[in-house]
Design a protein around this motif. Structure first.
Motif, short mmCIF file in Angstrom:
data_model
loop_
_atom_site.label_atom_id
_atom_site.label_comp_id
_atom_site.label_asym_id
_atom_site.label_seq_id
_atom_site.Cartn_x
_atom_site.Cartn_y
_atom_site.Cartn_z
N SER A 149 0.81 -1.22 0.00
CA SER A 149 0.00 0.00 0.00
C SER A 149 0.84 1.27 0.00
O SER A 149 0.33 2.36 -0.25
CB SER A 149 -0.92 0.02 1.23
N GLY A 150 2.13 1.13 0.31
CA GLY A 150 2.99 2.30 0.45
C GLY A 150 2.94 2.89 1.84
O GLY A 150 3.44 3.99 2.07
N ASP A 151 2.35 2.15 2.79
CA ASP A 151 2.22 2.63 4.17
C ASP A 151 2.96 1.71 5.13
O ASP A 151 3.14 0.51 4.87
CB ASP A 151 0.75 2.68 4.59
N LEU A 152 3.35 2.29 6.26
CA LEU A 152 3.84 1.52 7.40
C LEU A 152 2.65 1.23 8.30
O LEU A 152 1.92 2.15 8.70
CB LEU A 152 4.90 2.32 8.16
N LEU A 153 2.45 -0.05 8.63
CA LEU A 153 1.27 -0.46 9.39
C LEU A 153 1.66 -0.96 10.77
O LEU A 153 2.73 -1.56 10.94
CB LEU A 153 0.53 -1.59 8.65
N ARG A 154 0.79 -0.72 11.74
CA ARG A 154 0.85 -1.41 13.03
C ARG A 154 -0.43 -2.21 13.16
O ARG A 154 -1.53 -1.66 13.02
CB ARG A 154 1.03 -0.43 14.20
N ILE A 155 -0.28 -3.50 13.43
CA ILE A 155 -1.42 -4.42 13.47
C ILE A 155 -1.50 -5.05 14.84
O ILE A 155 -0.55 -5.71 15.30
CB ILE A 155 -1.26 -5.51 12.38
N ALA A 156 -2.62 -4.85 15.52
CA ALA A 156 -2.83 -5.39 16.87
C ALA A 156 -3.68 -6.64 16.80
O ALA A 156 -4.47 -6.85 15.87
CB ALA A 156 -3.51 -4.34 17.75
N HIS A 157 -3.53 -7.50 17.80
CA HIS A 157 -4.40 -8.67 17.91
C HIS A 157 -5.10 -8.64 19.28
O HIS A 157 -4.51 -8.25 20.28
CB HIS A 157 -3.63 -9.98 17.71
N HIS A 158 -6.35 -9.03 19.28
CA HIS A 158 -7.12 -9.05 20.52
C HIS A 158 -8.37 -9.91 20.32
O HIS A 158 -8.74 -10.23 19.19
CB HIS A 158 -7.53 -7.62 20.92
N ARG A 159 -8.99 -10.27 21.42
CA ARG A 159 -10.25 -11.01 21.35
C ARG A 159 -11.41 -10.03 21.25
O ARG A 159 -11.46 -9.03 21.96
CB ARG A 159 -10.44 -11.87 22.60
N GLY A 160 -12.34 -10.34 20.35
CA GLY A 160 -13.53 -9.52 20.21
C GLY A 160 -14.56 -9.86 21.27
O GLY A 160 -14.37 -10.75 22.11
N ALA A 161 -15.67 -9.14 21.24
CA ALA A 161 -16.75 -9.36 22.21
C ALA A 161 -17.31 -10.77 22.12
O ALA A 161 -17.84 -11.31 23.10
CB ALA A 161 -17.85 -8.34 21.98
N ASP A 162 -17.18 -11.40 20.95
CA ASP A 162 -17.69 -12.76 20.77
C ASP A 162 -16.67 -13.82 21.17
O ASP A 162 -16.91 -15.03 21.01
CB ASP A 162 -18.12 -12.98 19.32
N GLY A 163 -15.52 -13.38 21.69
CA GLY A 163 -14.48 -14.30 22.11
C GLY A 163 -13.54 -14.75 21.03
O GLY A 163 -12.59 -15.49 21.29
N ARG A 164 -13.79 -14.29 19.81
CA ARG A 164 -12.92 -14.69 18.70
C ARG A 164 -11.75 -13.72 18.57
O ARG A 164 -11.88 -12.53 18.79
CB ARG A 164 -13.72 -14.72 17.40
N TRP A 165 -10.60 -14.28 18.15
CA TRP A 165 -9.43 -13.45 17.93
C TRP A 165 -9.58 -12.61 16.67
O TRP A 165 -10.18 -13.04 15.70
CB TRP A 165 -8.19 -14.33 17.82
#
Length: 481
Positions: free
Chosen positions: A141-157
């Motif tokens: 994309s031409g961008d520097l990205l920061r990507i986080a991981h977490h569990r959603g309200a439904d318990g899924r990652w």
């Protein structure tokens, strides 16, 4: 298709019995980078200094288990941060685009995926986890990205882009980012295939850059003394002041050779620069050159670029390495990749000369003299390393994967055998061996593994991920194949 769990294979004839070497002789690890996730697995080469060491014990020499997760992708980057959850950056076999996978630490299964925009063959490979366990990566994309991981309200990652900073004019049309690393001030350093280096302050969006005029095909390394960038002609040590503009502290040219060798992805060095040393953990820098026919290990003083040694290593009648050296204390470990059969090379890499060669392999340990005025070969192992070795300073072993031909061990083919092996770092003796599998699906393609808690080694392959771990109890688990 599922296959029965593979048990540890016996040692081959002539190898040492499974011993328990002491931890590597105490030396400082590379200085901790406060903007990199802790634990020794936050970057492809372990840390921002690219030492390829881990503070954790590896799988060891006892009975092991291994499990392959099929992802239909080559997965050269498997990282883990403070939460111990592996994050893999893979390149799709069919679309050649980068895909981020969050893996189950207990099984290696992918629990969620994020697709990124396609770049070059090296685009996205050299990424890292920051101090908040976010993946920092550059895609098409031409961008520097920061990507986080977490569990959603439904318990899924979930994987989610939480920050996007454009490279702007620093990234020209047709160029791509091949190296990323944080400095000790929190700025993100980058290097592009066409030789642009720069810094990104993601808090302000400021991007500062300059052109080196030399191509870059490997990642970059950072330590208190600066940022090391190996181009196809020279090793540079760069720093930046408050304005973020890169400046050269020193430049050291090396022998780039007459052509690309088989088992190499570019002409010039195949090394990401390695900071190491017995006093500060970062007083030396190591790379290899591309001299014909026998390559040299080059060790320089990080402060000033003084030559400590230029030592011929590996086979005298045809050698080369695409791997970053492993560095710890006074020691450097170099693995020979000459002749390794890569299925693809980056655009513009040029033809290999000769086109093909046997993959004989070999791993050599070189020690820097105590006075810092020379180097000497300590030992050479015949192990045909098919991955970037990882040194555990906790148990004193080098962990890698060995590739063996069916008829002739050095003649590679689609039915080759792949074994996880450990070597005593003090002697080079093989201390453990575990059969991973046979054939293309298990090809580790000279990728770097990382170790997480419990002695789990995560190793990318041309088709997915291997999870290699000590067998702690009888199990009826199965491998995915």
């Amino acid at each position: 298709m599922a296959a029965a769990l593979v048990t540890a294979a016996p040692l081959t004839a002539g190898t040492a019995a499974a011993t328990s070497p002491a931890a590597a002789a105490p030396s400082p690890a590379p200085p901790a980078n406060p903007y990199l996730a802790p634990g020794g697995a936050a970057a492809m080469h372990g840390d921002s200094a690219s030492s390829d060491t881990t503070p954790l014990a590896g799988p060891g020499t006892g009975s092991l288990t291994s499990r392959r997760t099929a992802l239909q992708s080559a997965c050269p980057t498997v990282l883990a941060g403070s939460d111990g959850i592996p994050v893999a950056v893979c390149t799709g076999m069919f679309d050649r685009a980068p895909h981020v996978h969050l893996l189950d630490p207990a099984t290696g299964d992918s629990v969620t995926t994020l697709d990124l925009e396609k770049s070059s063959i090296l685009g996205g490979i050299y990424s890292y986890l920051d101090h908040l366990d976010r993946l920092v990566v550059a895609d098409g994309s031409g961008d520097l990205l920061r990507i986080a991981h977490h569990r959603g309200a439904d318990g899924r990652w979930q994987l989610r882009i939480v920050e996007r900073t454009p490279f702007g004019p620093a990234l020209a049309e047709g160029d791509s980012v091949v190296g990323l690393a944080p400095d000790l001030r929190g700025r993100v350093w980058f290097a592009t295939a066409l030789g642009v280096v720069g810094t990104v302050d993601t808090a302000t969006g400021a991007v500062r850059h300059r052109a080196l005029g030399e191509g870059v095909a490997n990642s970059i390394s950072t330590a208190p003394g600066g940022t090391a960038v190996a181009t196809d002609r020279a090793l540079h040590l760069l720093t930046a002041g408050d304005d973020g503009v890169p400046r050269t502290e020193w430049r050291r040219a090396y022998d780039q050779g007459p052509h690309r060798k088989p088992g190499r992805l570019s002409r010039g060095t195949g090394s990401t620069p390695t900071f190491f040393g017995p006093r500060t953990g970062a007083e030396y820098l190591a790379i290899t050159d591309n001299a014909a026919a026998q390559e040299k290990l080059i060790v320089l003083a990080a402060d000033g670029g003084r030559t400590v040694c230029e030592l011929p290593v590996l086979a005298a009648d045809g050698s080369g390495t695409e791997n970053s050296p492993v560095g710890y204390g006074n020691s450097v470990y170099v693995a020979d990749t000459y002749g390794y059969p890569y299925p693809a090379v980056p655009d513009g890499a040029g033809d290999a000369v000769p086109a093909t060669a046997p993959f004989r392999g070999g791993v050599t340990r070189v020690d820097v003299d105590a006075d810092g005025e020379g180097c000497a070969v300590k030992w050479t192992s015949a192990v045909r390393s098919a991955a970037v070795p990882k040194l555990s300073v906790a148990d004193g072993r080098l962990y890698t994967v060995e590739r063996t031909g069916v008829i002739d061990p050095a003649r590679t083919g689609i039915l080759d055998r792949f074994d996880a092996v450990s070597l005593d770092s003090a002697t080079g003796r093989v201390t453990g061996r575990h059969h991973l599998g046979t054939g293309f699906l298990f090809d580790t393609l000279q990728m770097a593994g990382n170790v997480t808690a419990g002695g789990v080694l995560w190793q990318g392959t041309v088709t997915g991920i291997l999870r290699i771990a000590p067998r702690t109890a009888p199990t009826n688990a199965s491998t995915t194949s």
